[in-house]
Design a protein around this motif. Structure first.
Motif, mmCIF file in Angstrom:
data_model
loop_
_atom_site.group_PDB
_atom_site.id
_atom_site.type_symbol
_atom_site.label_atom_id
_atom_site.label_comp_id
_atom_site.label_asym_id
_atom_site.label_seq_id
_atom_site.Cartn_x
_atom_site.Cartn_y
_atom_site.Cartn_z
ATOM 1 N N LEU A 132 0.835 -1.203 0.000
ATOM 2 C CA LEU A 132 0.000 0.000 0.000
ATOM 3 C C LEU A 132 0.869 1.252 0.000
ATOM 4 C CD1 LEU A 132 -2.756 -1.029 2.590
ATOM 5 C CD2 LEU A 132 -2.959 -0.959 0.100
ATOM 6 N N LEU A 133 1.921 1.263 0.801
ATOM 7 C CA LEU A 133 2.811 2.429 0.848
ATOM 8 C C LEU A 133 3.482 2.655 -0.500
ATOM 9 C CD1 LEU A 133 4.398 1.824 4.361
ATOM 10 C CD2 LEU A 133 2.897 3.726 3.727
ATOM 11 N N ARG A 134 3.931 1.582 -1.125
ATOM 12 C CA ARG A 134 4.544 1.728 -2.449
ATOM 13 C C ARG A 134 3.503 2.174 -3.472
ATOM 14 N NH1 ARG A 134 7.629 -3.046 -0.544
ATOM 15 N NH2 ARG A 134 9.827 -2.396 -0.393
ATOM 16 N N GLY A 135 2.254 1.725 -3.278
ATOM 17 C CA GLY A 135 1.192 2.146 -4.184
ATOM 18 C C GLY A 135 0.939 3.641 -4.119
ATOM 19 N N LEU A 136 1.141 4.239 -2.950
ATOM 20 C CA LEU A 136 0.972 5.689 -2.827
ATOM 21 C C LEU A 136 2.002 6.454 -3.652
ATOM 22 C CD1 LEU A 136 0.299 6.007 1.027
ATOM 23 C CD2 LEU A 136 -1.376 6.239 -0.818
ATOM 24 N N ALA A 137 3.118 5.814 -3.941
ATOM 25 C CA ALA A 137 4.180 6.461 -4.730
ATOM 26 C C ALA A 137 4.089 6.130 -6.209
ATOM 27 C CB ALA A 137 5.548 6.025 -4.192
ATOM 28 N N SER A 138 3.081 5.368 -6.616
ATOM 29 C CA SER A 138 2.972 4.916 -7.999
ATOM 30 C C SER A 138 2.692 6.076 -8.955
ATOM 31 C CB SER A 138 1.852 3.881 -8.106
ATOM 32 O OG SER A 138 1.592 3.554 -9.451
ATOM 33 N N ALA A 139 3.123 5.909 -10.194
ATOM 34 C CA ALA A 139 2.793 6.881 -11.240
ATOM 35 C C ALA A 139 1.402 6.652 -11.804
ATOM 36 C CB ALA A 139 3.834 6.793 -12.361
ATOM 37 N N ASP A 140 0.801 5.530 -11.476
ATOM 38 C CA ASP A 140 -0.532 5.172 -11.980
ATOM 39 C C ASP A 140 -1.605 5.735 -11.043
ATOM 40 O OD1 ASP A 140 -2.855 4.067 -12.887
ATOM 41 O OD2 ASP A 140 -2.206 1.974 -12.722
ATOM 42 N N ILE B 205 6.485 12.812 -6.037
ATOM 43 C CA ILE B 205 5.289 12.019 -5.729
ATOM 44 C C ILE B 205 4.046 12.840 -6.051
ATOM 45 C CG2 ILE B 205 4.015 10.799 -3.924
ATOM 46 C CD1 ILE B 205 6.649 9.493 -4.684
ATOM 47 N N GLN B 206 3.089 12.208 -6.695
ATOM 48 C CA GLN B 206 1.834 12.895 -7.009
ATOM 49 C C GLN B 206 0.793 12.636 -5.914
ATOM 50 O OE1 GLN B 206 0.636 12.599 -11.269
ATOM 51 N NE2 GLN B 206 2.438 11.293 -11.499
ATOM 52 N N ASP B 207 -0.204 13.512 -5.849
ATOM 53 C CA ASP B 207 -1.294 13.398 -4.859
ATOM 54 C C ASP B 207 -0.764 13.456 -3.430
ATOM 55 O OD1 ASP B 207 -3.195 13.209 -6.826
ATOM 56 O OD2 ASP B 207 -3.306 11.023 -6.777
ATOM 57 N N ARG B 208 0.296 14.246 -3.212
ATOM 58 C CA ARG B 208 0.845 14.329 -1.851
ATOM 59 C C ARG B 208 -0.131 15.009 -0.889
ATOM 60 N NH1 ARG B 208 5.489 17.675 -1.892
ATOM 61 N NH2 ARG B 208 4.885 18.356 -3.973
ATOM 62 N N GLY B 209 -1.028 15.824 -1.427
ATOM 63 C CA GLY B 209 -2.014 16.457 -0.553
ATOM 64 C C GLY B 209 -2.868 15.430 0.173
ATOM 65 N N SER B 210 -3.192 14.343 -0.507
ATOM 66 C CA SER B 210 -3.974 13.278 0.118
ATOM 67 C C SER B 210 -3.195 12.612 1.247
ATOM 68 C CB SER B 210 -4.364 12.225 -0.923
ATOM 69 O OG SER B 210 -5.197 12.790 -1.915
ATOM 70 N N ILE B 211 -1.877 12.511 1.078
ATOM 71 C CA ILE B 211 -1.043 11.894 2.120
ATOM 72 C C ILE B 211 -0.932 12.834 3.318
ATOM 73 C CG2 ILE B 211 1.187 10.838 2.620
ATOM 74 C CD1 ILE B 211 1.482 10.316 -0.397
ATOM 75 N N VAL B 212 -0.858 14.141 3.062
ATOM 76 C CA VAL B 212 -0.868 15.108 4.168
ATOM 77 C C VAL B 212 -2.172 14.976 4.961
ATOM 78 C CG1 VAL B 212 -0.868 17.558 4.770
ATOM 79 C CG2 VAL B 212 0.666 16.717 2.985
ATOM 80 N N GLU B 213 -3.284 14.839 4.254
ATOM 81 C CA GLU B 213 -4.572 14.670 4.934
ATOM 82 C C GLU B 213 -4.593 13.378 5.755
ATOM 83 O OE1 GLU B 213 -7.366 14.777 1.751
ATOM 84 O OE2 GLU B 213 -7.357 16.956 1.589
ATOM 85 N N LEU B 214 -3.997 12.308 5.219
ATOM 86 C CA LEU B 214 -3.944 11.042 5.948
ATOM 87 C C LEU B 214 -3.125 11.202 7.226
ATOM 88 C CD1 LEU B 214 -4.472 7.995 6.148
ATOM 89 C CD2 LEU B 214 -2.483 7.629 4.670
ATOM 90 N N LEU B 215 -1.985 11.846 7.140
ATOM 91 C CA LEU B 215 -1.166 12.089 8.330
ATOM 92 C C LEU B 215 -1.917 12.953 9.352
ATOM 93 C CD1 LEU B 215 2.384 12.676 6.826
ATOM 94 C CD2 LEU B 215 1.802 11.001 8.594
ATOM 95 N N THR B 216 -2.626 13.949 8.866
ATOM 96 C CA THR B 216 -3.393 14.818 9.764
ATOM 97 C C THR B 216 -4.440 14.015 10.511
ATOM 98 O OG1 THR B 216 -3.089 16.658 8.222
ATOM 99 C CG2 THR B 216 -4.798 16.908 9.896
ATOM 100 N N SER B 217 -5.090 13.089 9.815
ATOM 101 C CA SER B 217 -6.100 12.257 10.453
ATOM 102 C C SER B 217 -5.473 11.300 11.467
ATOM 103 C CB SER B 217 -6.874 11.473 9.391
ATOM 104 O OG SER B 217 -7.852 10.652 9.984
#
Length: 715
Positions: free
Chosen positions: A26-34, A75-87
């Motif tokens: 899952l973590l590697r999937g967050l870094a995917s180009a897809d 990394i793309q969609d890093r905003g979503s990861i920031v939101e995940l960390l915030t949660s």
């Protein structure tokens, strides 16, 4: 990246759905180009690793790797990861929460604390991200700082510094929201934050930014709002509507294309992608659909925040919603209808004009707006009276919506039909008559007939006929109960033979429920159900059972033979089940003075552990003895302990006449009438009858007080 990830013993940990050995993927999937793979990975993080806000050992182990991702510009969609960390790091456990934890929750609380510490320790990176090139990152970073960083003075200063140079309007609003969050979390800074927000709400700024500032002022410093806040907000909404957005006359462009129109490349792209299969994707799609065609799609969120902040300022909130409902902007009216439901459901007020305007939306050609209005009116019962004509017009114009079919479960009445019937308006009769002729009768038709009362008398014949046609098989309860409820409401004694047939032939499956409904129907018929007396007498021959108690109650209503039913009800008081005891207690109260000999038994129940049984016993004790001195203190104590018992207590106090001037009962009733918040209003949930129950309580409180009739304004 991800150095050491394979050294973590993931398989020894668990998440919501079992072993956590899938977390590295899952973590590697967050870094995917897809994009699809990233979306699936994020869905997995929320669905398993951070399931419903939970923090597991594997969640803690993810935190360093999530920070690696958010600081990597590739990394793309890093905003979503920031939101995940915030949660993950943003769960607060105050002292009250900690006191309520049981042993099984202690480990979870420790995980929350460790997550908060770990994310807070790395929160300094969000200072850099607030100026990131990616707007999505800049959008998520302010709230992360406000929620997680341990130096709120620095955070507030950075928010103020960043705002003048931030080019993206939505990110500007996030900066303002973060200031409100800082003020709420760190009350010593509330004054400083409020001063800045007040300046942002001034005339020189853009309308969206001013609206955001007012919304945050309402949350953290409502006393700093301008006295004419409704006028100011209404003016800002007009200015926002005047901004070109590609939509015409407030009509949603999503729904205006004709059958032969080309939906354009956006629709082609959406079709090619297919429907989202992850929850995250579905939520994004819903959000995009909700925002499509709006000049300022964030306006609804700002207005909701403003309404929450205004809290008990019901008059201001009502005036603001009234203005929104007159807007030429279709989407703004949809938002206003939905927010009107929340306001009326939680707060008492004078809503005639607001309800009338909600009713006007029923005539809209936009299905979303008309449907939203109908659902609001459905829950208002008597408060929907200003919209009665609009409801009647909609019901008459749309017979196809009289009954709603569902993919599973029985059909139900349409919202407009239910709303009109709940007003006791006879114009609902054609729809109800048609519903009763359907092969499968709507499950809620009996309740609608109950609200119509005597006006529904013409339906007694068809109710009786349909009940006589019911096959007494395993599906009998679902088919018969709506009909029995309607006959009970109409006290249609001519249907006693059909009801007696159901009572005799009730199948084993749900037979107890079906017999209960039949007993209630026979009891409502009174002496007109005399043909059922032999059957009822036979059924009371086995005292101590729920059926015997219910049969005894029906026999008393039909035949008035106290000597026959009294021993059965006394035996019912010995039941091991509280609800069966309550039935016996209520039935004894119905006998009045004829059951006076049971007063000692009822008195013994005044100290029972079950609160509702105590209340029922107190009411019945008064009914059989005529004395109030023992019953009233028990009822008033229950009033304070459980708000949901108040309607039943107020009804008894109104009959008692025990609320004399200066009495404890009068004090309690007047305090209830003085409250602006509905007695059953809940944060985060509600019931479809909440408003009805609260309005009933208010009427009973007025009736119970000397010199009152039960009528009057809501507040």
């Amino acid at each position: 990246m991800f150095a050491g990830i394979d050294e973590v013993e993931w398989a020894s940990m668990e998440h919501a759905y079992g072993p956590a050995d899938d977390v590295p993927g899952l973590l590697r999937g967050l870094a995917s180009a897809d994009p699809a793979e990233r979306e699936g990975a994020l869905d997995g993080m929320y669905g398993a690793v951070h399931h419903q806000g939970d923090v597991y050992a594997c969640t803690l182990a993810c935190i360093p790797f999530l920070f690696e991702l958010v600081v990597d510009p590739g990394i793309q969609d890093r905003g979503s990861i920031v939101e995940l960390l915030t949660s993950i790091g943003g769960i607060d456990l105050d002292e009250d929460d900690e006191e309520e934890l049981d042993e099984e929750e202690i480990e979870g609380a420790a995980n929350y604390a460790m997550a908060a510490a770990a994310v807070t320790a790395g929160a300094g990176v969000f200072f850099e991200l607030i100026a990131d090139e990616d707007p999505g990152v800049r959008l998520a970073a302010p709230l992360a700082l406000a929620t997680l960083h341990g130096h709120p003075v620095r955070v507030l200063a950075l928010l103020r510094e960043r705002l003048p140079v931030e080019p993206d309007e939505e990110v500007q609003l996030a900066l303002v929201e973060a200031a409100g969050r800082v003020a709420l979390r760190h009350r010593p800074l509330a004054g400083q934050a409020a001063d800045w927000l007040s300046r942002l709400a001034a005339e020189s700024y853009a309308p969206g930014l001013r609206l955001a500032a007012l919304a945050q002022l309402a949350r953290c410093a409502p006393e700093a709002l301008p006295g004419d806040v409704v006028r100011v907000v209404a003016g800002l909404l007009r200015r926002l509507r005047a901004t070109p957005a590609g939509a015409t006359d407030g009509v949603d462009p999503v729904v205006t294309a004709g059958p032969g129109d080309d939906p354009g490349p956006a629709a082609d792209a959406a079709e090619e992608r297919g429907a989202p299969v992850t929850l995250v994707g579905q939520l994004r799609a819903l959000s995009a659909a909700e925002s499509a065609g709006r000049t300022a799609p964030w306006t609804a969120d700002l207005l909701r925040t403003l309404h929450v902040g205004l809290d008990d300022r019901v008059a201001d909130r009502t005036a603001l919603l009234t203005d929104q409902l007159r807007s030429p902007d279709l989407r703004q009216r949809i938002d206003a209808v939905r927010m009107s439901a929340g306001l009326i459901r939680a707060w008492r007020g004078l809503y005639e004009e607001l309800v009338r305007l909600v009713g006007e939306q029923l005539a809209s050609p936009e299905p979303k707006l008309a449907e939203a209005a109908s659902h609001v009116l459905e829950e208002l019962f008597g408060l929907a009276a200003p919209a009665a004509d609009a409801l009647a017009a909609r019901v008459a114009a749309d017979p196809g919506a009289w009954v709603k079919e569902w993919a599973s479960g029985p059909p139900g009445l349409g919202s407009t039909v239910k709303a009109l019937a709940r007003l006791g308006d006879a114009r609902a009769l054609p729809a109800l008559a048609a519903a009763l002729e359907r092969p499968e009768v709507p499950h809620d038709v009996g309740f609608a007939i109950g609200h119509l009362g005597a006006a529904a008398a013409p339906l007694a014949g068809v109710l009786r006929r349909r009940l006589g046609e019911i096959a007494l098989d395993e599906g009998a309860y679902d088919r018969a109960n709506p009909l029995l409820f309607g006959l009970t409401a109409l006290r249609a004694g001519e249907a006693a033979p059909e009801v007696l047939r159901v009572l005799r032939g009730a199948p084993e499956y749900r037979g107890e429920w079906l017999r209960t409904s039949a007993f209630r129907a026979l009891g409502s018929f009174g002496s007109a159900a005399h043909c059922a007396v032999p059957e009822l007498r036979a059924l009371i021959s086995r005292p101590g059972t729920a059926a015997a108690t219910e049969a005894a109650q029906a026999l008393w209503a039909v035949d008035g033979d106290a000597e026959a039913v009294l021993p059965v009800l006394v035996e019912g008081l010995r039941s091991e089940h509280a609800h069966e005891r309550r039935s016996a207690v209520t039935a004894l109260g119905g006998l009045g003075a004829r059951a006076e000999a049971t007063a000692p038994r009822l008195r013994a129940l005044l100290s029972h552990d079950e609160l509702w049984l105590r209340v029922d016993a107190a009411i019945a004790l008064w009914e059989v003895s005529g004395r109030t001195e023992e019953s009233v203190p028990v009822m008033l104590a229950a009033w304070e302990k459980n708000r949901h018992v108040r309607v039943r207590v107020a009804e008894c106090l109104a009959r008692m006449g025990a609320a004399g001037a200066g009495s404890d009962a009068a004090h309690v009733l007047r305090a209830e009438l003085a409250s602006v918040r509905r007695h059953n209003a809940m944060d985060g949930g509600y019931g479809s009858h909440d408003t009805y129950e609260d309005e009933k309580l208010l009427a009973l409180c007025r009736r119970a007080l000397p010199g009152n009739t039960g009528k009057g304004p809501t507040t």
